[in-house]
Enzyme design. Structure first.
Site, PDB file in Angstrom:
ATOM      1  NE  ARG A 154     -62.176  -3.010  12.596  1.00 63.84           N
ATOM      2  CZ  ARG A 154     -62.846  -3.641  13.582  1.00 63.84           C
ATOM      3  NH1 ARG A 154     -62.860  -4.944  13.656  1.00 63.84           N
ATOM      4  NH2 ARG A 154     -63.507  -2.933  14.474  1.00 63.84           N
ATOM      5  CE1 TYR A 208     -41.009  -8.292  -0.194  1.00 60.31           C
ATOM      6  CE2 TYR A 208     -42.784  -8.767   1.337  1.00 60.31           C
ATOM      7  CZ  TYR A 208     -41.900  -7.871   0.769  1.00 60.31           C
ATOM      8  OH  TYR A 208     -41.910  -6.565   1.178  1.00 60.31           O
ATOM      9  CG  ASP A 260     -47.124 -15.265  -1.893  1.00 61.81           C
ATOM     10  OD1 ASP A 260     -47.631 -14.885  -2.961  1.00 61.81           O
ATOM     11  OD2 ASP A 260     -46.590 -14.492  -1.077  1.00 61.81           O
ATOM     12  CE  LYS A 296     -45.424  -6.482  -5.024  1.00 63.20           C
ATOM     13  NZ  LYS A 296     -45.859  -6.947  -3.749  1.00 63.20           N
TER      14      LYS A 296
END
Ligand code: 4LM
Length: 392
Positions: free
Chosen positions: A58, A111, A181, A206
């Protein structure tokens, strides 16, 4: 890997060499949840963050670490930290760096999911979120409570350009950090840290992955902040990237420069031909008439990205056009080697509601094309026949 090597060399080599245990040439997928740490004293040091090492996937994993190192090398930052998705990365930044009473400013559009996260979730925790119309609008409104300024350039889906240096200076002047971003540009076109950004995030889903087969996210920045994010945002939120996904991202990033060249060339040709018709509003930073064109020339390595948006006038025409496309798959997401098409107002940005959508210029006729690496002439032929069917 020597970080003075050029971008394409780093894209191939940074982050991994031969596997020290076996000599494996390709990065192994370390499919393990936990790691034996030897003795109790070392366990204590690892958990306190006093010693770096893998002890639970994790928090870190060798395959994931190789992806982080490759991305940090490409963004030119001290370090990077991987997440299970772009939204996981954004959530970890916000939950780690903000507290009740703080403010976040953002430059729209973003977004839809990111704007939803900011506007719907943060106020519940006593964090004020406000939108700045442009960098000038930030100027008088930043306060000593503004901790973060958040933006995308080019933005999703209207491809608005923002001057990173200008906003970084404004944010820093008020004691805030700039988060960029960089999903649409990728580090091949823009490296926001070179213009003063403090944190650079991606939906790795992406262009970094590039093949439409993985969901992932990543944040790049200074080592101290990323250690804070690892020990708090990643450890406590738990949006961890899996080793198989990291392997796919590593594999995809080796060809990032080659794919971006093809995406950009195809998108540029399509944008120019659409604009030459004279009957459609076309959004592409490579067009001289785009309001951010000069800035894009300075900030985007002379190439302008793989996304083209166009306004067909109304929803009915947009639907007819989208339904008629053959080579462009109608689907959300972007940055895939295969061309994709979408209608932002009714999909990725729908939750923002009509009023906000109109204010952001995400009008009912707006269509977003993610131009893949197919032959641009075939893509253009597809667009032409779809425009004819939409009676344009
Ligand atoms: C889409 N976008 O637009 P994950 N930042 C940007 C994005 O475009 C996205 C995310 C973050 C789309 C997904 C459906 C600029 C996503 C969120 O999807 O959580 O990896 O990234 O089509």
């Amino acid at each position: 890997m020597d970080n003075s090597a050029r971008f394409r060399t780093r894209a191939v080599h940074a982050g991994h060499g031969l596997d020290p245990a076996t000599g494996a040439h390709a990065m192994p997928i370390y499919a393990t949840s936990t790691f034996g740490y030897g003795d109790a004293a070392r366990g204590q040091r690892l958990f306190a963050g006093e010693e770096q090492g893998h002890f639970y996937s994790r928090l870190s994993n060798p395959t994931v670490r190789a992806f982080e190192e490759k991305l940090a090398s490409l963004e030119g930052t001290e370090d990077a930290l991987a997440f299970a998705s772009g939204m996981g990365a954004a959530s970890a930044i916000l939950l780690t760096l903000l507290r009740s009473g703080d403010e976040v400013a953002f430059l729209a559009p973003l977004y839809g999911g990111t704007e939803g996260l900011l506007q719907d979730m943060l106020p519940k925790f006593g964090i004020r979120v406000w939108e700045a119309k442009d960098p000038a609008d930030l100027r008088g409104r930043l306060t000593d409570r503004t901790r973060l300024v958040w933006l995308e350039t080019p933005s999703n889906p209207t491809l608005r350009l923002t001057d990173l240096r200008e906003v970084a200076d404004l944010a820093h002047g008020a004691g805030a950090r700039l988060v960029v971003d960089n999903t649409f540009s990728t580090p091949y076109l823009t490296r926001p840290a070179e213009f003063g950004a403090d944190l650079v995030m991606h939906s790795a889903t992406k262009y970094l992955g590039g093949h439409g087969d993985v969901i992932g996210g990543v944040v790049a920045g200074d080592a101290a902040t990323l250690l804070d994010l690892r020990l708090h945002g990643l450890r406590h939120v738990g949006a961890s990237l899996g080793p198989f996904e990291a392997y796919l991202l590593l594999r995809g990033m080796k060809t990032l420069p080659l794919r971006m060249e093809a995406h950009c060339a195809g998108a540029h040709l399509i944008a120019e031909r659409l604009a030459a018709r004279g009957d459609l509003k076309v959004y592409y930073p490579g067009l001289p008439e785009h309001p951010g064109h000069d800035l894009a020339r300075r900030q985007m390595s002379g190439r302008f990205g793989g996304i083209v948006s166009l306004d067909l006038g109304d929803f009915a025409a947009a639907q007819q056009f989208l339904d008629a496309l053959q080579l462009f798959t109608q689907a959300v997401s972007l940055g895939d080697v295969e061309s994709l098409s979408s209608h932002p107002a009714s999909t990725t940005h729908q939750l923002l509601g009509e009023e906000v959508l109109n204010a952001h210029g995400i009008v009912p006729g707006l269509v977003r094309l993610s131009v893949g690496i197919e032959d641009p002439e075939d893509l253009w032929a597809d667009i032409e026949q779809a425009l004819r069917q939409a009676r344009r």
